[in-house]
Design an enzyme around this catalytic site. Structure first.
Site, mmCIF file in Angstrom:
data_model
loop_
_atom_site.group_PDB
_atom_site.id
_atom_site.type_symbol
_atom_site.label_atom_id
_atom_site.label_comp_id
_atom_site.label_asym_id
_atom_site.label_seq_id
_atom_site.Cartn_x
_atom_site.Cartn_y
_atom_site.Cartn_z
ATOM 1 N N ASN A 213 36.402 60.268 38.779
ATOM 2 C CA ASN A 213 36.529 59.574 40.063
ATOM 3 C C ASN A 213 37.768 58.666 40.018
ATOM 4 O O ASN A 213 37.860 57.783 39.157
ATOM 5 C CB ASN A 213 35.246 58.756 40.302
ATOM 6 C CG ASN A 213 35.273 58.015 41.621
ATOM 7 O OD1 ASN A 213 36.278 57.414 41.973
ATOM 8 N ND2 ASN A 213 34.175 58.036 42.333
ATOM 9 N N ASP B 180 38.966 56.716 42.509
ATOM 10 C CA ASP B 180 38.985 55.692 43.570
ATOM 11 C C ASP B 180 39.730 54.417 43.168
ATOM 12 O O ASP B 180 40.463 53.827 43.961
ATOM 13 C CB ASP B 180 37.553 55.259 43.927
ATOM 14 C CG ASP B 180 36.764 56.346 44.630
ATOM 15 O OD1 ASP B 180 37.352 57.370 45.014
ATOM 16 O OD2 ASP B 180 35.540 56.158 44.781
ATOM 17 N N HIS B 181 39.503 53.981 41.921
ATOM 18 C CA HIS B 181 40.018 52.650 41.586
ATOM 19 C C HIS B 181 41.496 52.639 41.215
ATOM 20 O O HIS B 181 42.099 51.575 41.082
ATOM 21 C CB HIS B 181 39.120 51.968 40.557
ATOM 22 C CG HIS B 181 37.774 51.704 41.171
ATOM 23 N ND1 HIS B 181 37.644 51.085 42.404
ATOM 24 C CD2 HIS B 181 36.533 52.060 40.792
ATOM 25 C CE1 HIS B 181 36.372 51.033 42.728
ATOM 26 N NE2 HIS B 181 35.671 51.619 41.779
ATOM 27 N N HIS C 72 35.980 59.029 46.901
ATOM 28 C CA HIS C 72 35.069 58.539 47.944
ATOM 29 C C HIS C 72 35.900 57.966 49.088
ATOM 30 O O HIS C 72 36.560 56.942 48.921
ATOM 31 C CB HIS C 72 34.165 57.459 47.325
ATOM 32 C CG HIS C 72 33.093 56.955 48.239
ATOM 33 N ND1 HIS C 72 32.145 56.053 47.828
ATOM 34 C CD2 HIS C 72 32.817 57.208 49.543
ATOM 35 C CE1 HIS C 72 31.326 55.790 48.834
ATOM 36 N NE2 HIS C 72 31.718 56.463 49.891
ATOM 37 N N ARG D 76 35.719 55.934 51.923
ATOM 38 C CA ARG D 76 34.755 55.002 52.518
ATOM 39 C C ARG D 76 35.122 54.727 53.964
ATOM 40 O O ARG D 76 36.291 54.814 54.351
ATOM 41 C CB ARG D 76 34.718 53.690 51.727
ATOM 42 C CG ARG D 76 34.171 53.848 50.322
ATOM 43 C CD ARG D 76 33.991 52.500 49.664
ATOM 44 N NE ARG D 76 32.836 51.810 50.184
ATOM 45 C CZ ARG D 76 31.665 51.719 49.585
ATOM 46 N NH1 ARG D 76 31.476 52.258 48.410
ATOM 47 N NH2 ARG D 76 30.669 51.064 50.143
ATOM 48 N N ARG E 167 38.727 51.235 51.905
ATOM 49 C CA ARG E 167 39.167 50.159 50.997
ATOM 50 C C ARG E 167 39.936 50.696 49.790
ATOM 51 O O ARG E 167 40.688 49.972 49.174
ATOM 52 C CB ARG E 167 37.972 49.320 50.532
ATOM 53 C CG ARG E 167 37.073 50.010 49.575
ATOM 54 C CD ARG E 167 35.964 49.104 49.097
ATOM 55 N NE ARG E 167 35.014 48.810 50.149
ATOM 56 C CZ ARG E 167 33.742 48.488 49.898
ATOM 57 N NH1 ARG E 167 33.310 48.382 48.660
ATOM 58 N NH2 ARG E 167 32.904 48.248 50.878
ATOM 59 N N GLU F 106 33.172 62.384 48.110
ATOM 60 C CA GLU F 106 31.979 61.564 48.362
ATOM 61 C C GLU F 106 32.093 61.008 49.757
ATOM 62 O O GLU F 106 33.147 60.463 50.139
ATOM 63 C CB GLU F 106 31.924 60.398 47.373
ATOM 64 C CG GLU F 106 31.471 60.791 46.000
ATOM 65 C CD GLU F 106 31.415 59.586 45.083
ATOM 66 O OE1 GLU F 106 31.489 58.441 45.562
ATOM 67 O OE2 GLU F 106 31.344 59.802 43.879
ATOM 68 N N THR G 49 28.473 51.972 45.356
ATOM 69 C CA THR G 49 27.292 52.592 45.944
ATOM 70 C C THR G 49 26.038 52.065 45.260
ATOM 71 O O THR G 49 25.750 52.403 44.117
ATOM 72 C CB THR G 49 27.381 54.128 45.802
ATOM 73 O OG1 THR G 49 28.691 54.532 46.182
ATOM 74 C CG2 THR G 49 26.362 54.806 46.682
ATOM 75 N N GLU H 53 22.881 64.736 42.807
ATOM 76 C CA GLU H 53 23.481 63.889 41.776
ATOM 77 C C GLU H 53 22.535 62.720 41.559
ATOM 78 O O GLU H 53 22.237 61.974 42.499
ATOM 79 C CB GLU H 53 24.872 63.400 42.203
ATOM 80 C CG GLU H 53 25.494 62.530 41.105
ATOM 81 C CD GLU H 53 26.967 62.239 41.316
ATOM 82 O OE1 GLU H 53 27.681 63.080 41.896
ATOM 83 O OE2 GLU H 53 27.395 61.150 40.888
ATOM 84 N N HIS I 121 27.310 57.192 37.711
ATOM 85 C CA HIS I 121 27.387 55.778 38.089
ATOM 86 C C HIS I 121 27.154 54.884 36.882
ATOM 87 O O HIS I 121 26.132 54.980 36.218
ATOM 88 C CB HIS I 121 26.401 55.395 39.210
ATOM 89 C CG HIS I 121 26.973 54.320 40.096
ATOM 90 N ND1 HIS I 121 27.052 53.012 39.719
ATOM 91 C CD2 HIS I 121 27.539 54.399 41.318
ATOM 92 C CE1 HIS I 121 27.631 52.320 40.687
ATOM 93 N NE2 HIS I 121 27.942 53.135 41.683
ATOM 94 N N GLY I 122 28.149 54.063 36.598
ATOM 95 C CA GLY I 122 28.025 53.068 35.535
ATOM 96 C C GLY I 122 28.090 53.644 34.130
ATOM 97 O O GLY I 122 27.743 52.952 33.164
HETATM 98 N N1 PXP Z 1 28.832 59.251 41.572
HETATM 99 C C1 PXP Z 1 28.771 58.682 42.788
HETATM 100 C C2 PXP Z 1 28.018 59.402 43.846
HETATM 101 C C3 PXP Z 1 29.413 57.466 43.070
HETATM 102 O O1 PXP Z 1 29.336 56.917 44.294
HETATM 103 C C4 PXP Z 1 30.180 56.858 42.051
HETATM 104 C C5 PXP Z 1 30.924 55.600 42.336
HETATM 105 O O2 PXP Z 1 31.882 55.834 43.301
HETATM 106 C C6 PXP Z 1 30.227 57.492 40.803
HETATM 107 C C7 PXP Z 1 29.529 58.674 40.578
HETATM 108 C C8 PXP Z 1 31.027 56.922 39.669
HETATM 109 O O3 PXP Z 1 30.506 55.694 39.290
HETATM 110 P P1 PXP Z 1 31.373 54.775 38.307
HETATM 111 O O4 PXP Z 1 32.624 54.431 39.038
HETATM 112 O O5 PXP Z 1 30.484 53.609 38.066
HETATM 113 O O6 PXP Z 1 31.636 55.584 37.083
#
Ligand code: PXP
Length: 242
Positions: free
Chosen positions: A10, A12-13, A46, A48, A52, A73, A104, A154, A193-194
């Site tokens: 991912n 995004d950041h 993602h 959004r 952002r 996403e 999320t 997921e 996630h995380g």
């Molecule tokens: N899966 C989904 C559906 C998410 O929304 C996110 C966060 O955008 C992730 C995975 C990845 O999570 P993390 O950035 O905490 O690794």
């Protein structure tokens, strides 16, 4: 069934950092290409509602430039549905979205929103997009996913990542049970996630899980892996100029 556990990165950041300065860099598309080159099996982004981090243009460029599958996403809104149908990513993961949240928080209430999600899942599926629902490891949500006819779920690992001790063990059991239930019913299982180097192993060891989506930790750790080299390069550029 192959035993290869896919890694979706991912990005995004990378866009979060770019947007902090309003400059053109760092470019999330470049990050996606680097991640793919390094072995990512897919890229997740993602878009959004408040844009952002990832922008509409990023999605257009990712769709055009990626050589690995794109997992978009998206919230279950008409606006996002139209964007998905326009770009036709390989996959679309429907996530709950609240404007005020930082990331999320919690899974999608597929059980409570079946009527709203039904037509959306159908339209995405008809367009050849592989739909997944981002849900808590809860049998009710798996049943709802089954009724909705999605090919993928997921599982949200956020609670697992935050807990420790016996509570984490219990959450891991819920994740394993949910993965087994979904797979038994023909639904492909992803998780995310995380996740970090320290907590990924027990999730990666759940046999039914086919893909992990990981973002924040990878982008955060890349800073430390890359910082020594960029400081050396800048030092050299400055020294050569004197
Ligand atoms: N899966 C989904 C559906 C998410 O929304 C996110 C966060 O955008 C992730 C995975 C990845 O999570 P993390 O950035 O905490 O690794």
């Amino acid at each position: 069934m192959t035993d290869h556990l896919r890694l979706g990165v991912n990005i995004d950041h990378v866009a979060t950092v770019r947007n902090a300065r309003g400059a053109g860099y760092p470019d999330p598309v470049k990050a996606a290409l680097v991640a793919a080159e390094a072995g990512a099996d897919g890229i997740t982004a993602h878009l959004r509602e408040d844009r952002r981090h990832i922008t509409d243009e990023d999605i257009a460029r990712l769709s055009a430039e990626l050589t690995v599958p794109l997992n978009l996403e998206m919230a279950a809104t008409e606006e996002m549905l139209a964007i998905a149908l326009k770009h036709r990513p390989h996959a679309a993961c429907i996530v709950p979205e609240k404007r005020e949240e930082r990331t999320t928080e919690g899974g999608l209430d597929a059980a409570g929103q079946r009527e709203w999600l039904g037509p959306m899942v159908a339209k995405l599926g008809e367009a050849g997009i592989r739909v997944s629902l981002f849900i808590e490891p809860d049998p009710r949500q798996i049943e709802a996913a089954l009724h909705l006819g999605v090919p993928v779920v997921e599982l949200h690992t956020g609670r697992y990542a935050e807990l420790d001790g016996p509570e984490r063990t219990e959450e891991l059991r819920r994740l394993s049970d949910a993965a087994a239930l979904a797979a038994k019913n023909g639904i492909e299982v992803h998780a995310g996630h995380g996740l970090t180097y320290d907590n990924v192993a027990p999730i990666a060891a759940i046999p039914q899980v086919r893909e992990l989506n990981i973002g924040h930790f990878l982008i955060a750790d890349a800073v430390f892996v890359g910082l020594p080299e960029v400081v050396r390069k800048m030092r050299a550029a400055m020294d050569i100029a004197r």
